[in-house]
Design a protein around this motif. Structure first.
Motif, PDB file in Angstrom:
ATOM      1  N   ALA A   1       0.838  -1.205   0.000  1.00  0.00           N
ATOM      2  CA  ALA A   1       0.000   0.000   0.000  1.00  0.00           C
ATOM      3  C   ALA A   1       0.872   1.253   0.000  1.00  0.00           C
ATOM      4  O   ALA A   1       0.589   2.233  -0.708  1.00  0.00           O
ATOM      5  CB  ALA A   1      -0.919  -0.012   1.219  1.00  0.00           C
TER       6      ALA A   1
ATOM      7  N   LEU B   1      -4.334  -5.189   3.806  1.00  0.00           N
ATOM      8  CA  LEU B   1      -4.056  -4.447   2.568  1.00  0.00           C
ATOM      9  C   LEU B   1      -5.076  -3.334   2.369  1.00  0.00           C
ATOM     10  O   LEU B   1      -4.722  -2.183   2.100  1.00  0.00           O
ATOM     11  CB  LEU B   1      -4.061  -5.404   1.373  1.00  0.00           C
ATOM     12  CG  LEU B   1      -3.862  -4.782  -0.012  1.00  0.00           C
ATOM     13  CD1 LEU B   1      -2.506  -4.101  -0.113  1.00  0.00           C
ATOM     14  CD2 LEU B   1      -3.993  -5.845  -1.107  1.00  0.00           C
TER      15      LEU B   1
ATOM     16  N   SER C   1      -4.681  -0.531   4.940  1.00  0.00           N
ATOM     17  CA  SER C   1      -3.487   0.272   4.651  1.00  0.00           C
ATOM     18  C   SER C   1      -3.718   1.213   3.473  1.00  0.00           C
ATOM     19  O   SER C   1      -3.089   2.265   3.375  1.00  0.00           O
ATOM     20  CB  SER C   1      -2.291  -0.643   4.359  1.00  0.00           C
ATOM     21  OG  SER C   1      -2.024  -1.498   5.446  1.00  0.00           O
ATOM     22  N   LEU C   2      -4.625   0.822   2.565  1.00  0.00           N
ATOM     23  CA  LEU C   2      -4.914   1.648   1.385  1.00  0.00           C
ATOM     24  C   LEU C   2      -5.818   2.840   1.699  1.00  0.00           C
ATOM     25  O   LEU C   2      -5.991   3.711   0.853  1.00  0.00           O
ATOM     26  CB  LEU C   2      -5.564   0.787   0.295  1.00  0.00           C
ATOM     27  CG  LEU C   2      -4.638  -0.202  -0.422  1.00  0.00           C
ATOM     28  CD1 LEU C   2      -5.453  -1.196  -1.240  1.00  0.00           C
ATOM     29  CD2 LEU C   2      -3.636   0.519  -1.304  1.00  0.00           C
TER      30      LEU C   2
ATOM     31  N   ASP D   1      -4.538   6.307   1.065  1.00  0.00           N
ATOM     32  CA  ASP D   1      -4.288   6.671  -0.335  1.00  0.00           C
ATOM     33  C   ASP D   1      -5.411   7.546  -0.856  1.00  0.00           C
ATOM     34  O   ASP D   1      -6.580   7.145  -0.858  1.00  0.00           O
ATOM     35  CB  ASP D   1      -4.163   5.402  -1.172  1.00  0.00           C
ATOM     36  CG  ASP D   1      -3.537   5.657  -2.536  1.00  0.00           C
ATOM     37  OD1 ASP D   1      -3.438   6.839  -2.927  1.00  0.00           O
ATOM     38  OD2 ASP D   1      -3.150   4.685  -3.194  1.00  0.00           O
TER      39      ASP D   1
ATOM     40  N   THR E   1      -8.551   3.304  -5.204  1.00  0.00           N
ATOM     41  CA  THR E   1      -7.988   1.959  -5.356  1.00  0.00           C
ATOM     42  C   THR E   1      -9.073   0.933  -5.096  1.00  0.00           C
ATOM     43  O   THR E   1      -9.912   1.112  -4.217  1.00  0.00           O
ATOM     44  CB  THR E   1      -6.824   1.751  -4.359  1.00  0.00           C
ATOM     45  OG1 THR E   1      -5.903   2.835  -4.486  1.00  0.00           O
ATOM     46  CG2 THR E   1      -6.085   0.459  -4.635  1.00  0.00           C
TER      47      THR E   1
ATOM     48  N   ARG F   1      -5.722   0.687  -9.494  1.00  0.00           N
ATOM     49  CA  ARG F   1      -5.516   2.010  -8.892  1.00  0.00           C
ATOM     50  C   ARG F   1      -5.625   3.035 -10.009  1.00  0.00           C
ATOM     51  O   ARG F   1      -5.037   2.856 -11.075  1.00  0.00           O
ATOM     52  CB  ARG F   1      -4.148   2.095  -8.217  1.00  0.00           C
ATOM     53  CG  ARG F   1      -3.917   3.384  -7.418  1.00  0.00           C
ATOM     54  CD  ARG F   1      -2.609   3.283  -6.633  1.00  0.00           C
ATOM     55  NE  ARG F   1      -2.402   4.442  -5.781  1.00  0.00           N
ATOM     56  CZ  ARG F   1      -1.736   5.538  -6.138  1.00  0.00           C
ATOM     57  NH1 ARG F   1      -1.217   5.622  -7.368  1.00  0.00           N
ATOM     58  NH2 ARG F   1      -1.576   6.545  -5.317  1.00  0.00           N
TER      59      ARG F   1
END
Length: 492
Positions: A323, A355, A358-359, A362, A366, A381
């Motif tokens: 990530a 995962l 953790s994204l 962003d 995603t 993404r």
């Protein structure tokens, strides 16, 4: 602690976002590479492609823009059942905005659905949609903001409330809207002037865009090493959020600002193919134009309990690092992750949850699609700009981007053919080759017998000279002819 660190030099601006002293995002703008996403152009349709339901638009850039049918149809007409031939015509002048940077051999992706970002809002002329950033999670706050926007929004204007709009009062949102409406009026006037192709609106440069989009209450410090640009930042912050002025700092230490914050070494890691995990495992990241493949390996990590425990811990750590790397490298498009094989569905689900969690940091959209029958994780993404490596690196002139060059023994085969050709087609007694130091060493040691055999076979005396400017997979015929002439040349 979150910090924005800016390195301003003569022909380049670099902006780094640090989270707890770790590099999370890096952006660069040079005199030769300037972002065009967000720019609005008066273009001309050059080619309508019914088979692709798209058209090419000349905007005055190096490559024509690519316009899909859904981006060519006005909001009011809907998007179903309309052909690109009905939407645009060859030679037609059209107002478009860049939504995706030119990448590789492809031109920019463009749309006729214009958007103008402000500090708290995004204006969408010709639309009636009201949206709120998904990062604003509290339903009460979402309802409050929606009510404010519905009251202040003009007809036929859509608005999206950005994450920075959370907690803002009506006056602040109203002032931002007022600024955007003035900007739109100016663009409306520009649309009517001049001939296509021409730019009619340029988005802010990287430095001011960073202040607008990223310098929020979550940032503890904004540090910059250029006195004039520091003053410019202070003026902009005074206009958009005076409460943040005290967080802007001028870096006046006599050393490289990125070295001081240990960013240079972290940037080097950001373009490396192999990424080490703290446990001793590692990721291998291979990128092509179509997709990115990430392979997870245990490496030096052998665990403390059993194989399953080692695999689980490595995959969990890898999920967090993946990530981070997607943000840092600005990887977009299709992404395939090959985690180490996990036997239990519970473990697979746990790794996927790590995962996805953790994204959440962003800002780029995603989507994790899940695990395929082959045990690979598929995800996408949003691709807006080129990867950071595309700015910092260029294609190798020797390997043409394959990442590999001919072995020394393949080059020796090419030399053999060249000597035989010279023997057949010329009257030369000898030939002088310039080769890399690596190949020169092989030809004078391990391959010495090969050289003698080739000389006997062709009756051509072969001289070898090393040249550090010659690459490992090539050679240069420096001269051929009389042996004495070549010997004299070597002695000079």
């Amino acid at each position: 602690m979150n910090e924005i660190v800016v390195d301003a030099s003569l022909n380049q601006i670099r902006v780094a976002l640090l989270e707890d002293e770790e590099l999370s995002e890096i952006y660069m703008e040079t005199d030769h590479y300037k972002r065009v996403v967000g720019n609005i152009y008066k273009g001309r349709v050059t080619n309508v492609l019914p088979g692709m339901q798209a058209a090419f638009v000349d905007m005055g850039l190096e490559k024509n823009g690519f316009l899909y049918v859904k981006d060519a149809i006005p909001y009011s007409q809907g998007k179903k059942g309309i052909s690109i031939k009905e939407a645009v015509k060859n030679g037609q002048e059209i107002i478009v905005q860049v939504t995706k940077e030119p990448m590789g051999t492809k031109g920019a992706r463009v749309t006729t659905h214009l958007t103008l970002p402000g500090r708290y809002l995004v204006l969408m002329p010709g639309n009636n949609y009201v949206g709120i950033s998904r990062r604003i999670e509290k339903e009460e706050e979402r309802d409050r903001l929606r009510k404010i926007i519905e009251q202040i929004r003009p007809q036929n204007v859509g608005i999206i409330i950005r994450t920075a709009g959370e907690g803002k009062e009506e006056k602040e949102l109203k002032d931002d809207l007022k600024f955007l409406l003035k900007l739109w009026q100016k663009i409306e006037k520009e649309k009517k002037l001049g001939f296509a192709p021409r730019v009619i609106y340029k988005d802010m440069d990287l430095l001011h865009r960073t202040v607008r989009d990223s310098f929020t209450q979550d940032i503890d410090q904004f540090i910059i090493n250029d006195k004039e640009k520091y003053k410019s930042i202070l003026e902009l912050v005074e206009l958009i959020d005076p409460n943040l002025k005290d967080r802007v700092k001028y870096f006046n230490i006599d050393m490289n600002i990125f070295d001081h914050y240990k960013i240079e070494s972290m940037i080097s890691d950001a373009i490396s193919r192999r990424v080490w995990l703290k446990s001793g495992g590692y990721l291998v990241i291979d990128q092509t134009e179509a997709l990115t493949v990430i392979d997870v390996n245990t490496g030096k990590y052998v665990g403390n309990l059993d194989l399953e425990d080692t695999i689980t811990k490595t995959n969990k750590e890898a999920a967090q690092e993946i990530a981070k790397q997607l943000r840092l490298r600005d990887i977009g498009g299709i992404i395939i992750v090959d985690f180490i094989d996990m036997d239990h569905e519970d473990t697979q689900r746990e790794v996927l949850e790590i995962l996805q969690k953790s994204l959440l940091k962003d800002r780029t959209k995603t989507n994790v699609l899940g695990i395929t029958q082959l045990g690979l994780v598929e995800m996408t993404r949003k691709k807006i700009r080129g990867r950071i490596s595309s700015i910092m690196q260029k294609k190798c002139p020797y390997c043409e981007g394959t990442g590999r060059v001919l072995s020394e023994y393949m080059v020796m085969q090419k030399i053999e053919k060249e000597v035989k050709r010279i023997a057949i087609h010329t009257n030369s007694e000898g030939v002088l080759f310039e080769v890399s130091p690596t190949l020169e060493k092989i030809l004078s040691t391990d391959a010495k017998g090969f050289m003698i055999e080739l000389e006997n076979l062709t009756n051509i005396k072969i001289f070898i000279q090393k040249n550090i400017e010659v690459h490992d997979d090539e050679y240069v015929v420096k001269t051929m002819g009389k042996i004495e002439k070549i010997k004299n040349m070597l002695q000079e």
